[in-house]
Design a protein around this motif. Structure first.
Motif, PDB file in Angstrom:
ATOM      1  N   ASP A 129      33.468  35.448  31.357  1.00 18.06           N
ATOM      2  CA  ASP A 129      34.504  35.031  31.593  1.00 18.06           C
ATOM      3  C   ASP A 129      34.983  34.297  33.776  1.00 18.06           C
ATOM      4  O   ASP A 129      34.634  33.421  33.397  1.00 18.06           O
ATOM      5  CB  ASP A 129      35.758  35.741  31.854  1.00 18.06           C
ATOM      6  CG  ASP A 129      36.629  36.368  30.713  1.00 18.06           C
ATOM      7  OD1 ASP A 129      35.793  36.100  29.697  1.00 18.06           O
ATOM      8  OD2 ASP A 129      37.610  37.030  30.161  1.00 18.06           O
ATOM      9  N   ALA A 130      33.824  35.431  34.336  1.00 25.53           N
ATOM     10  CA  ALA A 130      33.675  35.299  35.294  1.00 25.53           C
ATOM     11  C   ALA A 130      33.215  33.925  35.612  1.00 25.53           C
ATOM     12  O   ALA A 130      32.853  32.928  36.736  1.00 25.53           O
ATOM     13  CB  ALA A 130      33.626  36.321  36.668  1.00 25.53           C
ATOM     14  N   ILE A 131      31.503  33.691  35.163  1.00 21.62           N
ATOM     15  CA  ILE A 131      30.497  32.725  34.647  1.00 21.62           C
ATOM     16  C   ILE A 131      30.883  31.554  34.348  1.00 21.62           C
ATOM     17  O   ILE A 131      30.811  30.144  35.212  1.00 21.62           O
ATOM     18  CB  ILE A 131      29.456  33.208  34.033  1.00 21.62           C
ATOM     19  CG1 ILE A 131      28.929  34.836  34.850  1.00 21.62           C
ATOM     20  CG2 ILE A 131      27.959  32.508  33.876  1.00 21.62           C
ATOM     21  CD1 ILE A 131      28.022  35.039  34.011  1.00 21.62           C
ATOM     22  N   ASP A 132      32.500  31.598  33.467  1.00 20.53           N
ATOM     23  CA  ASP A 132      32.887  30.557  33.034  1.00 20.53           C
ATOM     24  C   ASP A 132      33.362  29.721  33.584  1.00 20.53           C
ATOM     25  O   ASP A 132      33.983  28.727  33.822  1.00 20.53           O
ATOM     26  CB  ASP A 132      33.897  30.403  31.590  1.00 20.53           C
ATOM     27  CG  ASP A 132      32.416  31.054  30.448  1.00 20.53           C
ATOM     28  OD1 ASP A 132      31.262  30.596  30.310  1.00 20.53           O
ATOM     29  OD2 ASP A 132      33.305  31.162  29.180  1.00 20.53           O
ATOM     30  N   ILE A 133      34.237  30.557  34.637  1.00 18.37           N
ATOM     31  CA  ILE A 133      34.829  29.431  35.601  1.00 18.37           C
ATOM     32  C   ILE A 133      34.281  29.307  37.335  1.00 18.37           C
ATOM     33  O   ILE A 133      34.939  29.139  37.821  1.00 18.37           O
ATOM     34  CB  ILE A 133      35.934  30.609  35.667  1.00 18.37           C
ATOM     35  CG1 ILE A 133      36.018  32.420  36.768  1.00 18.37           C
ATOM     36  CG2 ILE A 133      37.304  30.772  34.535  1.00 18.37           C
ATOM     37  CD1 ILE A 133      37.462  32.801  37.374  1.00 18.37           C
ATOM     38  N   GLU A 163      38.399  42.672  49.917  1.00 16.74           N
ATOM     39  CA  GLU A 163      39.776  42.104  49.405  1.00 16.74           C
ATOM     40  C   GLU A 163      40.213  42.015  47.392  1.00 16.74           C
ATOM     41  O   GLU A 163      39.551  43.079  47.839  1.00 16.74           O
ATOM     42  CB  GLU A 163      38.629  40.322  48.592  1.00 16.74           C
ATOM     43  CG  GLU A 163      37.863  40.192  49.449  1.00 16.74           C
ATOM     44  CD  GLU A 163      38.846  38.807  50.383  1.00 16.74           C
ATOM     45  OE1 GLU A 163      40.599  38.646  50.335  1.00 16.74           O
ATOM     46  OE2 GLU A 163      38.771  37.770  50.941  1.00 16.74           O
ATOM     47  N   GLN A 164      41.139  41.882  47.367  1.00 18.12           N
ATOM     48  CA  GLN A 164      41.751  42.104  46.157  1.00 18.12           C
ATOM     49  C   GLN A 164      42.430  40.853  45.804  1.00 18.12           C
ATOM     50  O   GLN A 164      42.483  39.943  45.819  1.00 18.12           O
ATOM     51  CB  GLN A 164      43.200  43.041  46.718  1.00 18.12           C
ATOM     52  CG  GLN A 164      43.090  44.562  47.217  1.00 18.12           C
ATOM     53  CD  GLN A 164      44.791  44.835  47.326  1.00 18.12           C
ATOM     54  OE1 GLN A 164      45.429  43.714  48.044  1.00 18.12           O
ATOM     55  NE2 GLN A 164      44.347  46.151  47.144  1.00 18.12           N
ATOM     56  N   PHE A 165      42.040  41.088  44.231  1.00 19.79           N
ATOM     57  CA  PHE A 165      42.840  39.748  43.349  1.00 19.79           C
ATOM     58  C   PHE A 165      42.905  40.266  42.166  1.00 19.79           C
ATOM     59  O   PHE A 165      43.035  41.230  41.838  1.00 19.79           O
ATOM     60  CB  PHE A 165      41.093  39.325  42.409  1.00 19.79           C
ATOM     61  CG  PHE A 165      39.327  39.131  43.562  1.00 19.79           C
ATOM     62  CD1 PHE A 165      40.157  37.722  43.823  1.00 19.79           C
ATOM     63  CD2 PHE A 165      38.983  40.117  44.857  1.00 19.79           C
ATOM     64  CE1 PHE A 165      38.852  37.077  44.552  1.00 19.79           C
ATOM     65  CE2 PHE A 165      37.977  39.466  45.133  1.00 19.79           C
ATOM     66  CZ  PHE A 165      38.143  38.069  46.064  1.00 19.79           C
ATOM     67  N   LYS A 166      44.107  39.230  41.722  1.00 20.29           N
ATOM     68  CA  LYS A 166      44.838  39.538  40.522  1.00 20.29           C
ATOM     69  C   LYS A 166      44.577  39.976  39.726  1.00 20.29           C
ATOM     70  O   LYS A 166      45.283  40.033  38.958  1.00 20.29           O
ATOM     71  CB  LYS A 166      46.235  37.712  40.020  1.00 20.29           C
ATOM     72  CG  LYS A 166      46.446  37.556  41.436  1.00 20.29           C
ATOM     73  CD  LYS A 166      47.045  35.869  41.584  1.00 20.29           C
ATOM     74  CE  LYS A 166      47.683  35.908  42.833  1.00 20.29           C
ATOM     75  NZ  LYS A 166      47.845  34.177  42.896  1.00 20.29           N
ATOM     76  N   GLU A 167      43.333  39.388  39.128  1.00 26.17           N
ATOM     77  CA  GLU A 167      41.829  39.398  37.756  1.00 26.17           C
ATOM     78  C   GLU A 167      40.650  40.044  38.124  1.00 26.17           C
ATOM     79  O   GLU A 167      40.428  39.541  38.976  1.00 26.17           O
ATOM     80  CB  GLU A 167      42.474  38.532  36.982  1.00 26.17           C
ATOM     81  CG  GLU A 167      43.846  38.581  36.226  1.00 26.17           C
ATOM     82  CD  GLU A 167      43.705  37.283  35.225  1.00 26.17           C
ATOM     83  OE1 GLU A 167      42.761  37.643  34.515  1.00 26.17           O
ATOM     84  OE2 GLU A 167      44.381  36.157  35.024  1.00 26.17           O
ATOM     85  N   VAL A 168      40.113  40.575  37.933  1.00 30.71           N
ATOM     86  CA  VAL A 168      39.222  40.961  37.680  1.00 30.71           C
ATOM     87  C   VAL A 168      37.754  40.107  37.342  1.00 30.71           C
ATOM     88  O   VAL A 168      37.320  40.045  38.353  1.00 30.71           O
ATOM     89  CB  VAL A 168      38.322  42.483  37.138  1.00 30.71           C
ATOM     90  CG1 VAL A 168      38.180  41.895  35.762  1.00 30.71           C
ATOM     91  CG2 VAL A 168      37.761  43.222  37.634  1.00 30.71           C
ATOM     92  N   LYS A 169      37.623  38.885  36.669  1.00 31.30           N
ATOM     93  CA  LYS A 169      37.785  37.892  36.460  1.00 31.30           C
ATOM     94  C   LYS A 169      37.221  37.249  37.771  1.00 31.30           C
ATOM     95  O   LYS A 169      36.515  36.780  38.408  1.00 31.30           O
ATOM     96  CB  LYS A 169      37.805  36.957  35.570  1.00 31.30           C
ATOM     97  CG  LYS A 169      38.871  36.046  35.083  1.00 31.30           C
ATOM     98  CD  LYS A 169      39.456  35.128  34.247  1.00 31.30           C
ATOM     99  CE  LYS A 169      40.571  34.751  34.865  1.00 31.30           C
ATOM    100  NZ  LYS A 169      41.214  34.340  33.788  1.00 31.30           N
ATOM    101  N   PHE A 170      38.309  37.204  38.847  1.00 28.59           N
ATOM    102  CA  PHE A 170      37.942  36.787  40.027  1.00 28.59           C
ATOM    103  C   PHE A 170      37.277  37.015  40.973  1.00 28.59           C
ATOM    104  O   PHE A 170      37.029  36.060  41.330  1.00 28.59           O
ATOM    105  CB  PHE A 170      39.298  36.387  40.876  1.00 28.59           C
ATOM    106  CG  PHE A 170      40.642  34.893  39.876  1.00 28.59           C
ATOM    107  CD1 PHE A 170      40.128  34.105  39.089  1.00 28.59           C
ATOM    108  CD2 PHE A 170      41.375  35.795  39.497  1.00 28.59           C
ATOM    109  CE1 PHE A 170      41.192  32.928  38.183  1.00 28.59           C
ATOM    110  CE2 PHE A 170      42.295  35.250  38.098  1.00 28.59           C
ATOM    111  CZ  PHE A 170      42.521  33.381  38.036  1.00 28.59           C
TER     112      PHE A 170
END
Length: 181
Positions: A139-143, A44-51
């Motif tokens: 940031d990832a945990i927050d979202i 997989e690739q994501f737009k931002e690392v947090k995703f």
């Protein structure tokens, strides 16, 4: 915003903003690069690392809910032995969490998520894992925006976030008051 997408000089997981190295699936992850635009072909690739981190965390929690509720069971599912040194991986994650690899995971809270994410990111990406800072994981945990996954309750409240502000303020006022008196 942290993004390393396409940086050929970095490990695959980091350059894909997918530091957990999740393989391409039909899951509609938040922030996922569409399969038709994915230049990796396998991961997989994501737009931002947090995703990418968010997807990794949700995948881990989902596996715990499916009965992979010890570090050994979890990592054996997450990083199978046909492509990983699973025993070493289990040892690294268990050590980072400070638990026996066969102890049942009873609580999925903020600290657990931070520690397991850091351990997996470091193991999957080697030295490039250090480019993923704790604020990216936070940031990832927050979202995550979920209270449970597969019956596993997630307590993602960051109790430390406020301590970063309160403790220095307390020390400042304590110092001012003791000097003034």
């Amino acid at each position: 915003m942290s993004s390393f997408l396409g940086r050929k000089d970095l490990s695959r997981g980091v350059r894909n903003n997918n530091p957990g190295n999740l393989v391409i699936t039909s899951d509609n992850w938040t922030g996922k690069v569409l399969k038709s635009q994915n230049t990796d072909g396998r991961f997989e690739q994501f737009k931002e690392v947090k995703f990418g981190i968010r997807a990794m965390i949700i995948d881990i929690i989902g596996d715990i809910g499916k009965g992979k509720n010890t570090v050994r069971k979890l990592i054996s599912e997450y990083a199978p032995s046909f492509e990983n040194d699973t025993n070493k991986y289990v040892s690294v994650v268990s050590s980072a969490l400070g638990v026996n690899p066969d102890s049942v995971i009873k609580e999925v809270d903020f600290l657990f998520l931070l520690k397991i994410s850091r351990a997996i990111i470091t193991h999957e990406n080697g030295k490039d894992g250090s480019l993923i800072v704790d604020s990216d994981i936070l940031d990832a945990i927050d979202i995550i925006n979920r209270k449970e996954v597969n019956g596993v309750v997630i307590n993602s409240k960051n109790k430390l976030k406020y301590n970063i502000i309160i403790i220095p303020l307390f020390l400042f006022f304590y110092t001012v008051l003791t000097v003034a008196l």
